[in-house]
Design an enzyme around this catalytic site. Structure first.
Site, short mmCIF file in Angstrom:
data_model
loop_
_atom_site.label_atom_id
_atom_site.label_comp_id
_atom_site.label_asym_id
_atom_site.label_seq_id
_atom_site.Cartn_x
_atom_site.Cartn_y
_atom_site.Cartn_z
N CYS A 2 0.83 -1.20 0.00
CA CYS A 2 0.00 0.00 0.00
C CYS A 2 0.86 1.25 0.00
O CYS A 2 2.02 1.23 0.39
CB CYS A 2 -0.88 0.02 1.24
SG CYS A 2 -1.84 -1.47 1.43
N ARG A 27 3.68 1.44 -7.37
CA ARG A 27 3.71 0.35 -6.39
C ARG A 27 2.55 -0.62 -6.60
O ARG A 27 2.51 -1.68 -5.97
CB ARG A 27 3.60 0.92 -4.97
CG ARG A 27 4.79 1.77 -4.57
CD ARG A 27 4.44 2.67 -3.40
NE ARG A 27 4.21 1.92 -2.19
CZ ARG A 27 5.08 1.77 -1.21
NH1 ARG A 27 6.26 2.32 -1.30
NH2 ARG A 27 4.78 1.10 -0.13
N TRP A 75 -3.18 -2.22 -1.66
CA TRP A 75 -2.80 -3.48 -2.31
C TRP A 75 -3.29 -4.53 -1.33
O TRP A 75 -2.70 -4.75 -0.28
CB TRP A 75 -1.28 -3.51 -2.51
CG TRP A 75 -0.69 -4.82 -2.88
CD1 TRP A 75 -0.18 -5.76 -2.04
CD2 TRP A 75 -0.51 -5.34 -4.20
NE1 TRP A 75 0.30 -6.83 -2.76
CE2 TRP A 75 0.12 -6.60 -4.08
CE3 TRP A 75 -0.82 -4.86 -5.48
CZ2 TRP A 75 0.44 -7.37 -5.19
CZ3 TRP A 75 -0.48 -5.64 -6.56
CH2 TRP A 75 0.14 -6.88 -6.42
N ASN A 101 -0.52 0.51 6.08
CA ASN A 101 0.18 -0.40 5.18
C ASN A 101 0.80 -1.48 6.06
O ASN A 101 1.52 -1.15 7.00
CB ASN A 101 1.27 0.41 4.44
CG ASN A 101 2.22 -0.47 3.66
OD1 ASN A 101 1.95 -1.64 3.41
ND2 ASN A 101 3.33 0.10 3.25
N GLY A 102 0.50 -2.74 5.81
CA GLY A 102 1.08 -3.80 6.63
C GLY A 102 0.02 -4.84 6.99
O GLY A 102 -1.04 -4.90 6.37
N GLU A 499 16.96 -21.80 -12.92
CA GLU A 499 16.52 -20.44 -12.65
C GLU A 499 17.65 -19.44 -12.96
O GLU A 499 17.40 -18.37 -13.53
CB GLU A 499 16.07 -20.32 -11.18
CG GLU A 499 15.65 -18.94 -10.73
CD GLU A 499 14.47 -18.33 -11.48
OE1 GLU A 499 13.81 -19.04 -12.27
OE2 GLU A 499 14.23 -17.12 -11.30
N LYS A 503 17.28 -16.50 -15.75
CA LYS A 503 17.49 -15.07 -15.47
C LYS A 503 18.48 -14.49 -16.47
O LYS A 503 18.29 -13.39 -16.97
CB LYS A 503 18.01 -14.87 -14.03
CG LYS A 503 16.96 -15.00 -12.97
CD LYS A 503 16.05 -13.80 -12.92
CE LYS A 503 14.62 -14.06 -12.62
NZ LYS A 503 13.81 -15.04 -13.18
N GLU A 506 16.75 -14.21 -19.99
CA GLU A 506 15.69 -13.21 -20.18
C GLU A 506 16.22 -11.79 -20.04
O GLU A 506 15.73 -10.89 -20.71
CB GLU A 506 14.45 -13.47 -19.31
CG GLU A 506 14.66 -13.76 -17.88
CD GLU A 506 13.38 -14.09 -17.11
OE1 GLU A 506 12.28 -14.11 -17.66
OE2 GLU A 506 13.50 -14.33 -15.90
N HIS A 522 26.23 -37.05 -20.35
CA HIS A 522 25.32 -37.69 -21.30
C HIS A 522 24.99 -36.77 -22.47
O HIS A 522 23.98 -36.95 -23.14
CB HIS A 522 24.04 -38.14 -20.58
CG HIS A 522 24.32 -39.12 -19.48
ND1 HIS A 522 24.76 -40.40 -19.73
CD2 HIS A 522 24.26 -38.99 -18.14
CE1 HIS A 522 24.94 -41.02 -18.57
NE2 HIS A 522 24.65 -40.18 -17.60
N LYS A 621 4.92 -9.48 -18.27
CA LYS A 621 4.87 -9.83 -16.85
C LYS A 621 3.82 -10.90 -16.59
O LYS A 621 4.05 -11.83 -15.84
CB LYS A 621 4.56 -8.57 -16.02
CG LYS A 621 4.58 -8.80 -14.52
CD LYS A 621 5.99 -8.97 -14.02
CE LYS A 621 6.07 -9.34 -12.55
NZ LYS A 621 7.31 -10.06 -12.25
#
Ligand code: G6P
Length: 626
Positions: A2, A27, A75, A101-102, A499, A503, A506, A522, A621
């Site tokens: 938030c 945000r 949020w 916020n929290g 991963e 990264k 991309e 192999h 996204k």
């Protein structure tokens, strides 16, 4: 998360609040609201769901007048995004307004207590209980700051709050604990905000509040106290950033900002889910969101687990598979959503489907999940976006609480997915009886240390002393010049290698592949030559020796080896051309640390190659088409 902005001074508050909220738009949010105290004592509240322009339209020509006000973009964490749940929240009489916020962890108990005393609640939020607590305290003290302090002493959780009261014109009270809040200092006016961009147009002089601080703010003065009421002094900083860099917290890109946010994101994911209780301080795992599903009895027949996801989410699932199988002794299958839906999968009531999606909107994951559910599987969704589409296809939802992730390439949602999967794995282990109490205690204690270990990892790989930043940058130099490279690992290190390679691909467009280290001979070993670096995940684990053997095989083919190793491992030095150290940690926590230098490597390679870091070419996204 938030966004909060608040103003007290001589100007009209409304335009300052609306502009401040616009500056916090990056945000992310699902609803917004403002409360302004007019000069004749009227406390006016406007709230809307959706985009900020809805709030601007609602405020319209009847703009609340007054020079004291608070604004909030939400949020959602508790309660779906709608007008009732939008902030600010008020007490029974509309005399007090609170923006927060929290997460207030003990809100349910507080709410019950206040309801029993006759308080009337209007929303499903955790925040509203704070407004009523302050209302109650104001009956016995005439001081708003004192009422806020007393109320917050009853609260467990995290918060940044701002409060105004009709009985205290010309006064704002703000407070923070594990949530950001700054004071902006003006001439005969002052501000509170959750982030610098919200008020940067008005002032560059700011005070960052410390944990547990309460700020009592009028146009002429700011008094900061601890929660116990002791006056404290905090330094004033002059901000040199422009608005754009302020949005990124002073970082050049959201991607690197979000890397640095990871320890706090994991802390939020764990918040309220591991509790210390009883005389012996026993740790208890709580996943309240799963209570109803557990009570339905449907999980009693579970014999296997399927984890669904795409991209980075599926890598988090692949790592967690090792832990869930070990702790719950249930077989775990990882399925890429786009494959699963056309695979005629074996699925029914004996299957628990754990579906992973940060956006909650990835179409392949949505369809695959519906397919599993229609076949009778129980579905637990793990997502970052409250009320996103996946929550409607699930029997229960666990939220990541990572805050909005703006960079296309995922970082903090990867580590929070893994953390949440670990909690779920332990929860399942306790249900199946396969996880002993003793082991659970150790695992929970380890998990609670993770944010600190992650912070130490970031410091270790970004500091200018010792190996730190220099090691990382020189490896990045090498990768930026190569055509192709390989990442290897075993056990949990294997999906981590996937991963790391993802990264790099991309962000920097350097070709990279991840392999299970034992599979090198192999096939992939044929690719090795002095121009093709090998990045090996060689942190402490049960398979460490095996990884070292695989590194030796690669070096015999003249490949340059970059090893990620545990601090203090000197043996590895003779096997690697370059080394990046991460703190020592229990094996299951290691991916949460080791992923950090992998992310930073991709970042620095992309920087050197001049790539568009936050929005790499061809990527989106959230992928809402097949
Ligand atoms: C896109 C993003 C990735 C993400 C994947 C799955 O490809 O670029 O970063 O891992 O989608 O997204 P989800 O929202 O379902 O986790």
């Amino acid at each position: 998360m938030c966004g909060i902005v608040a103003y007290v001074g001589a100007q009209r508050a409304t335009p300052i609040l609306l502009e401040g909220l616009q500056r916090l738009e990056y945000r992310g949010y699902d609803s917004a609201g403002i409360a302004v105290l007019s000069d004749d004592g009227d406390l006016q509240l406007k709230k809307t769901t959706g985009k900020l322009k809805e709030l601007v339209a609602a405020v319209g020509a009847y703009e609340p007048s007054g020079s004291l006000g608070i604004g909030h973009t939400r949020w959602a964490t508790h309660g779906r995004p709608n007008n009732d749940n939008a902030h600010p929240h008020t007490d029974c009489h509309g005399d007090i307004m609170v923006a927060h916020n929290g997460i207030i962890e003990n809100y349910a108990a507080l709410r019950d207590e206040l309801l029993a005393e006759g308080h009337v609640f209007r929303s499903e939020t955790d925040t509203e209980s704070l407004a009523h607590l302050i209302e109650r305290e104001l009956e016995t003290t005439n001081d708003l700051a004192e009422a806020v302090r007393r109320s917050l002493q009853r609260v467990t959780g995290s918060y940044a709050i701002v409060v105004v009261s009709r009985s205290h014109p010309g006064r704002l009270v703000g407070a923070r604990l594990n949530g950001p809040l700054i004071v902006g200092l003006g001439e005969h006016e002052n501000f509170l905000a959750s982030d610098i961009p919200a008020i940067l147009r008005h002032t560059r002089r700011m005070i960052a509040l410390d944990e547990g601080d309460v700020a009592d703010v009028t146009p002429e003065r700011v008094v900061i106290t601890t929660l116990a009421g002791a006056v404290v002094q905090r330094p004033i900083t002059t901000i040199e950033w422009d608005i754009e860099s302020a949005e990124k917290g002073g970082y050049p890109h959201f991607f690197v900002k979000e890397i640095h946010e990871q320890p706090d994101a994991v802390r939020q994911s764990l918040m309220g889910r591991i509790e210390q209780q009883g005389e012996d301080d026993k740790l208890t795992l709580r996943l309240d969101e799963l209570d109803a599903l557990a009570a339905s009895g449907r999980l009693d027949t579970i014999r296997r687990v399927v984890i669904l996801g795409c991209g980075t989410a599926s890598h988090a699932g692949m790592i967690a598979k090792y832990a869930i199988e070990r702790w719950a002794r249930l077989p775990v299958e990882i399925a890429i959503s786009s494959e699963y839906r056309y695979a005629d999968p074996v699925v029914g009531p004996e299957t628990l489907c754990i579906t992973l999606t940060q956006s909650g909107e990835t179409i392949d994951t949505l369809v695959a999940t519906r397919l599993a559910r229609e076949a009778g599987a129980s579905v637990i969704a793990i997502t970052n976006v409250v009320d996103s589409a996946i929550t409607r296809s699930a029997d229960a939802t666990l939220y990541l609480r990572a805050g909005p992730e703006i960079s296309v390439a995922a970082t903090k949602t990867f580590v929070t997915m893994l953390t949440t999967l670990y909690l779920l794995g332990m929860w399942l282990g306790q249900r199946t009886g396969a996880l002993s109490d003793e082991t659970a205690q150790r695992l929970l204690a380890d998990l609670r240390r993770t944010p600190d270990l992650m912070r130490a990892t970031i410091t270790g790989v970004t500091n200018d002393e010792g190996l730190g930043a220099a090691a990382l940058i020189s490896v990045a130099d090498r990768l930026a010049r190569c055509q192709s490279c390989l990442y290897i690992g075993r056990s949990m290190g294997y999906p981590l290698a996937l991963e790391g390679a993802l990264k790099l691909k991309e962000l920097s467009y350097v070709h990279a592949e991840g392999y299970a280290a034992g599979e090198m001979k192999h096939g992939p070993i044929a690719l090795l030559d002095p121009q093709t670096p090998l990045i090996a995940i060689a942190t402490e684990s049960a398979v460490y020796e095996k990884v070292v053997s695989n590194i030796q095989e690669a070096r015999a083919r003249e490949a340059a080896v970059i090893a990620l190793a545990s601090a203090g491992d000197t043996t590895i030095q003779r096997h690697a051309d370059a080394l990046i150290y991460v703190p020592r940690a229990p094996e299951f926590l290691s991916p949460l640390l080791t992923v950090i230098p992998l992310q930073l490597l991709a970042y620095h390679v992309a920087l050197k190659r001049g790539c568009d870091i936050d929005q790499p070419r061809n990527l989106a996204k959230s992928v809402t088409v097949e």
